[in-house]
Design a protein around this motif. Sequence first.
Motif, mmCIF file in Angstrom:
data_model
loop_
_atom_site.group_PDB
_atom_site.id
_atom_site.type_symbol
_atom_site.label_atom_id
_atom_site.label_comp_id
_atom_site.label_asym_id
_atom_site.label_seq_id
_atom_site.Cartn_x
_atom_site.Cartn_y
_atom_site.Cartn_z
ATOM 1 N N PRO A 1 47.095 30.113 39.913
ATOM 2 C CA PRO A 1 47.122 29.325 41.152
ATOM 3 C C PRO A 1 48.344 29.645 41.998
ATOM 4 O O PRO A 1 49.404 29.987 41.470
ATOM 5 N N ARG B 1 42.457 26.360 31.345
ATOM 6 C CA ARG B 1 43.702 25.707 31.748
ATOM 7 C C ARG B 1 44.054 25.998 33.190
ATOM 8 O O ARG B 1 45.129 25.656 33.649
ATOM 9 N N GLY B 2 43.182 26.684 33.900
ATOM 10 C CA GLY B 2 43.449 26.932 35.310
ATOM 11 C C GLY B 2 44.046 28.297 35.584
ATOM 12 O O GLY B 2 44.405 28.592 36.715
ATOM 13 N N ARG C 1 37.336 23.434 36.362
ATOM 14 C CA ARG C 1 38.402 24.292 35.865
ATOM 15 C C ARG C 1 39.640 24.017 36.713
ATOM 16 O O ARG C 1 39.584 24.116 37.931
ATOM 17 N N PRO C 2 40.767 23.634 36.088
ATOM 18 C CA PRO C 2 41.960 23.315 36.883
ATOM 19 C C PRO C 2 42.291 24.452 37.834
ATOM 20 O O PRO C 2 42.227 25.624 37.457
ATOM 21 N N SER C 3 42.580 24.110 39.063
ATOM 22 C CA SER C 3 42.915 25.130 40.042
ATOM 23 C C SER C 3 43.844 24.514 41.070
ATOM 24 O O SER C 3 44.241 23.360 40.937
ATOM 25 N N TYR C 4 44.165 25.281 42.095
ATOM 26 C CA TYR C 4 45.155 24.797 43.042
ATOM 27 C C TYR C 4 44.629 24.824 44.473
ATOM 28 O O TYR C 4 44.181 25.859 44.948
ATOM 29 N N ALA D 1 49.633 14.165 36.125
ATOM 30 C CA ALA D 1 48.256 13.889 35.730
ATOM 31 C C ALA D 1 47.489 15.196 35.595
ATOM 32 O O ALA D 1 46.668 15.368 34.690
ATOM 33 N N GLU D 2 47.778 16.145 36.493
ATOM 34 C CA GLU D 2 47.093 17.427 36.405
ATOM 35 C C GLU D 2 47.438 18.155 35.114
ATOM 36 O O GLU D 2 46.579 18.772 34.484
ATOM 37 N N ARG E 1 38.829 7.156 40.697
ATOM 38 C CA ARG E 1 39.289 7.922 39.541
ATOM 39 C C ARG E 1 38.696 9.328 39.564
ATOM 40 O O ARG E 1 37.699 9.579 40.239
ATOM 41 N N MET E 2 39.271 10.194 38.773
ATOM 42 C CA MET E 2 38.748 11.544 38.689
ATOM 43 C C MET E 2 37.348 11.529 38.079
ATOM 44 O O MET E 2 36.528 12.384 38.373
ATOM 45 N N PHE F 1 43.793 6.907 36.172
ATOM 46 C CA PHE F 1 43.659 7.836 37.296
ATOM 47 C C PHE F 1 42.640 8.933 37.002
ATOM 48 O O PHE F 1 41.835 9.300 37.849
ATOM 49 N N LEU F 2 42.682 9.447 35.770
ATOM 50 C CA LEU F 2 41.744 10.519 35.435
ATOM 51 C C LEU F 2 40.383 9.961 35.022
ATOM 52 O O LEU F 2 39.405 10.691 34.998
ATOM 53 N N GLN G 1 50.913 12.684 40.357
ATOM 54 C CA GLN G 1 49.641 13.423 40.324
ATOM 55 C C GLN G 1 49.791 14.783 39.648
ATOM 56 O O GLN G 1 48.866 15.257 38.987
ATOM 57 N N ASP G 2 50.959 15.413 39.837
ATOM 58 C CA ASP G 2 51.200 16.704 39.191
ATOM 59 C C ASP G 2 51.212 16.531 37.678
ATOM 60 O O ASP G 2 50.690 17.367 36.933
ATOM 61 N N HIS H 1 55.311 15.114 41.506
ATOM 62 C CA HIS H 1 54.719 13.784 41.665
ATOM 63 C C HIS H 1 54.004 13.347 40.381
ATOM 64 O O HIS H 1 53.709 14.164 39.520
ATOM 65 N N GLU I 1 45.496 17.123 44.112
ATOM 66 C CA GLU I 1 46.304 17.212 42.895
ATOM 67 C C GLU I 1 45.857 16.091 41.980
ATOM 68 O O GLU I 1 45.992 14.936 42.375
ATOM 69 N N PRO I 2 45.277 16.333 40.846
ATOM 70 C CA PRO I 2 44.913 17.637 40.312
ATOM 71 C C PRO I 2 43.779 18.264 41.114
ATOM 72 O O PRO I 2 42.935 17.554 41.634
ATOM 73 N N PHE J 1 45.381 16.706 32.572
ATOM 74 C CA PHE J 1 44.001 17.148 32.782
ATOM 75 C C PHE J 1 43.811 18.560 32.235
ATOM 76 O O PHE J 1 42.804 18.878 31.605
ATOM 77 N N ASN K 1 50.453 27.941 43.429
ATOM 78 C CA ASN K 1 51.687 27.158 43.293
ATOM 79 C C ASN K 1 52.403 27.435 41.972
ATOM 80 O O ASN K 1 53.387 26.806 41.664
#
Lengths: 341, 722
Positions: free
Chosen positions: B164, B29-30, A244-247, B410-411, A220-221, B362-363, B407-408, B405, A252-253, B414, B166
């Motif tokens: 980001p 939030r990224g 911090r969410p990033s890419y 889930a992000e 898990r995360m 998942f998280l 996962q996307d 997906h 993913e995430p 998150f 993407n």
Amino acid sequence: MRDKLEALGNQTLIDIEAAMDAAAIEQIRLRVFGKKGALSEVLKGLGQVSALERPQIGAFANTWKERLEEGLASRGQICEERDLDKRLAAEAVDVTAPARRLHPGSLHILTQTTRRIAAILGRLGFESASGPEIETEYFNFEAVNIPADHPARQMHDTFFIKPGHVLRTHTSSVQMRVLREKKPPIRIFAAGAVYRCEADATHSPLFHQIEGLFVDKGVRMSDLKGVLGELLSELFGTVKFRMRPSYFPFVEPGAEVDIECFKCRGVGHCQLCRSSGWIEVLGCGMVHPFLLTSAGVTDVTGFALGLGVERMAMLLHEVNDIRHMFQGDMRFLQLFRFRGY
Amino acid sequence: MRYSWNWLCELVDVGSIHPEEAADRLTRRGLEVESITYAGAGLEDVVTARILEKVRHPDSDRLHLCQVDDGASVRSIVCGAQNMKVGDVVPLARAGAILPGGMQIQESTIRGYRSMGMLCSRQELGLLGDDGVGLWILGEDQAIGVGVALMLYRDDWILDIASPANRADCLSHLGIARELASHLRCDVALARVPAMPTEGLDVHVTLPIRGCALALFEDLSFCEVPSWVLARLEILGLKPRSNIEAVSLYVMLECGQPLSLYAAEDTVFELNGVEPTIVTDDTKRVIAEAIDRRIKPQERTEAAIRFERGTIPFAQVWALGRFQELVGLWSGKHVQALKGYVLAPSMKREPIAFQVATITEFLGLKVPLTGPVLKEYFERLGFLCTLEGESILVTPPWYRMDVTHFQDCAEEIFRVVGFEAVANTLPQPCYRHHRSAPVIEQVQNMMVALGFYETCTLAFCSHELLSLYGVDGVPVLNPLSEEHAVLSSDMVPLLVKQLLMNVNHHFGQSSPQVRLFEVRRIFTAEGEYEELAFVAYGTQYADALEMRPIDFFDIKHVMNEVLGLLHKSQHYGAEAPSYGHPGLSATFEGGAVGAIHPRILKTLKWKRVGQVWYGRVRLPAHVEEPVAHFVQWSEFPSIERDFSFMVPKGFVSERLVQAALALPYVVKCRIFDMYQREEEASLAVRVTFCDQTRSLQDKDIEASVAQFIQVSQSVLQLQLRD
């Protein structure tokens, strides 16, 4: 006979008193008591002495013999002491003079930092893995979800060696190799040199990364957060951090991890964190499903994390310019004497 | 990428939040806000003011005493300019202002008169277009007491946001506004654009693109844009060359879609990537083109950055409609494209289905999220969402190409709930097999113990340096510079370079001591290997009564220690590598040790006395630690015999030792004296004889001794000394 003994005895006593070392004493002993020594010579005459006188002369001779042996022993001891004193004096050195000192040495702070991090990850069950530094474009890019037209391909200024081969731009290239070779559970870290086409005060064409990968059922995360907490608190002490969410294409995430600036604690003007209060330390995230499916592993999830060793070393040791790391300047290297990690 | 706060505020009702606070929320939030700057920096205390009175300063020919009204009060100002008259409105920098050039304005007394500020020229306000005439006269109609920053449309904050790679949608004010809106739970004021014609234009597409939209306008020469638009573009770093270009740039910053403008010749249009002709305000017939593609750009223009990330499919038609609308709106006319052309893929997005509980699992969230909560979160992000019992079906909006997906999804959650909502768990402990420390670590530790400093070289070097050493390497196709052209197959040249730099620059008058080593990957045509290399210059001891320079046998000792660690043979041959001193070098399988050839040092401008020592050895990936076995020692006394020989120059003493060891009863042979003369040398060895089962007598070893002498004389051609 009596006179002869008397004369020999007295002369020997004088000689003994005059002896200055153990060798002289030994010489006297041999001269007097030896097989052909003076005493034997004198006692040879005992045959001519009348039977009546013989016991008395014999006793007299024994008395002298004892006296002389006593004299030799006591003088001998004194001489031995004198000899030892002489030897000790001769052997003495100036103990304050310098020792024959070997040169000191040290491990580079990049090695020290790598070992620190490897030790922490090792305690958390991560095993070391590696891959080639001249890597195929496939493992460096496509395998970690960076296809040719992907925008992230431009984030990496890549050195090319020959068609299809590059100097790896990140240790993430090891991920797919491990995913293909091993079966989950996979818990590895890969440390090593990576290459990017850039050079200034904060970038070097060669630098080092450490990649962690954990793939298993039900990862898990929050496991990632737990591992980060362990890693960061062992490196930086009790410190606040945030994700911090990033890419990053292979997670993913994805998230970038900041720690609270340990210089300013978020207050006031600070060069280290550019007054933001946070210092970016690493990137991480949950392994992208693309990687898992293309490696043929199913029903598992995972996380990956990647950090720059130079950046960590610069933060931990307050080094102001990345170029110091690669110049071999003894003045720099001597600052970080060996610590056994 | 720079974003205007005022613009964002027009698109979304941010309420009372300050840009700093919004920046913090976006970062979490990224969307990392790297800096926030005030666009009107330096103009904060500059306001418009009317000159009420102007008289000559009694003690000066040039100065005037002015009374000015800044709307709040009437102030006395001493002014050196000549071009103003009573009634003019001019910029007034009040006491306390720090102008863009850094000039600090204070209340002062000038030749006996108080001056409570400064009247300014354009130049003093950091603006162009000052021809040295004096004050910036704003005319008589200008309202007074207005901040000049506001008047210049610079009362704005610039957010520099790193979004980001993407998130193509975030390269626009609309995209950032959507993020803010979902966070603040409000709507984006999205303009409904008028329709544009989708046919009539004959377009030949020869570029690899995903989609495009084109529109032909009969006459756009009347196009005018208000000055606030130009000011807004300017603070975001754009300088349009014409009014219609200004409109196209504005549309790009708003929705992220770059527009190209062409002077239209006929209704057949080749879409082939040729640079657009420059469209001026006089150009009448204009074709506006919006294409959807992702390419590696050659340059770093605003449009190129967007094409690099890839434009958003379906944004093209909207962008052209918006262009048409804004031209009309700002010019005060009805504008309608004559003909058009549209190529667009299907807009349908596939929904993503998963179980409600999987997100929480998942998280690893502290508090489980229920279906309705998830639904609300997704809808706020612009997703379509359907709940069916425990499963959920989400469809991303058309501008979120990055979400494909589970996962996307889930992000996204998150990003909404934040890192704080994630629990802190540690994976189950795992007991792994512990090997002994890896070879590299052992070698590093050994070298440190032997008094060497670990260094790190960059692996790259020039062709020139490698050919000087006679070493090859792997060339890089796109090197940083000539100095970084090749990856060396041998670290010695790179280490010597660092050694020289230390000796020449870092020791001043004191005698240099440099001992460096490195363990790293080296590259050859056959492959890459881990290797250890070291270099040394100076004395053998750091401190001692008799300080002697390092000699060959010191450096050989270092190599022996390493070879011992690797359980490798310590036998050396007298050959030198291409860069080695021929008489002071030895090679062995996988390495070499010795002194650098003096010719190389001379080329490198080495001016010191003494040798520069080197060593290198290839490291195996693993070293199997052999298990030591018990061997019974002899309980019987041994016999020692000394032999002395005259040997020719160049004789390899190890041959003599090997010859001795091959004989019966010989258990040890040690060289204990060596004396070099011009043409020959004397060599003395002590041979030890021993047997496991009995005490040897002289007669037992006679045969061995005779054979030793015979071999040394006839085979090795040595002369036995008396």
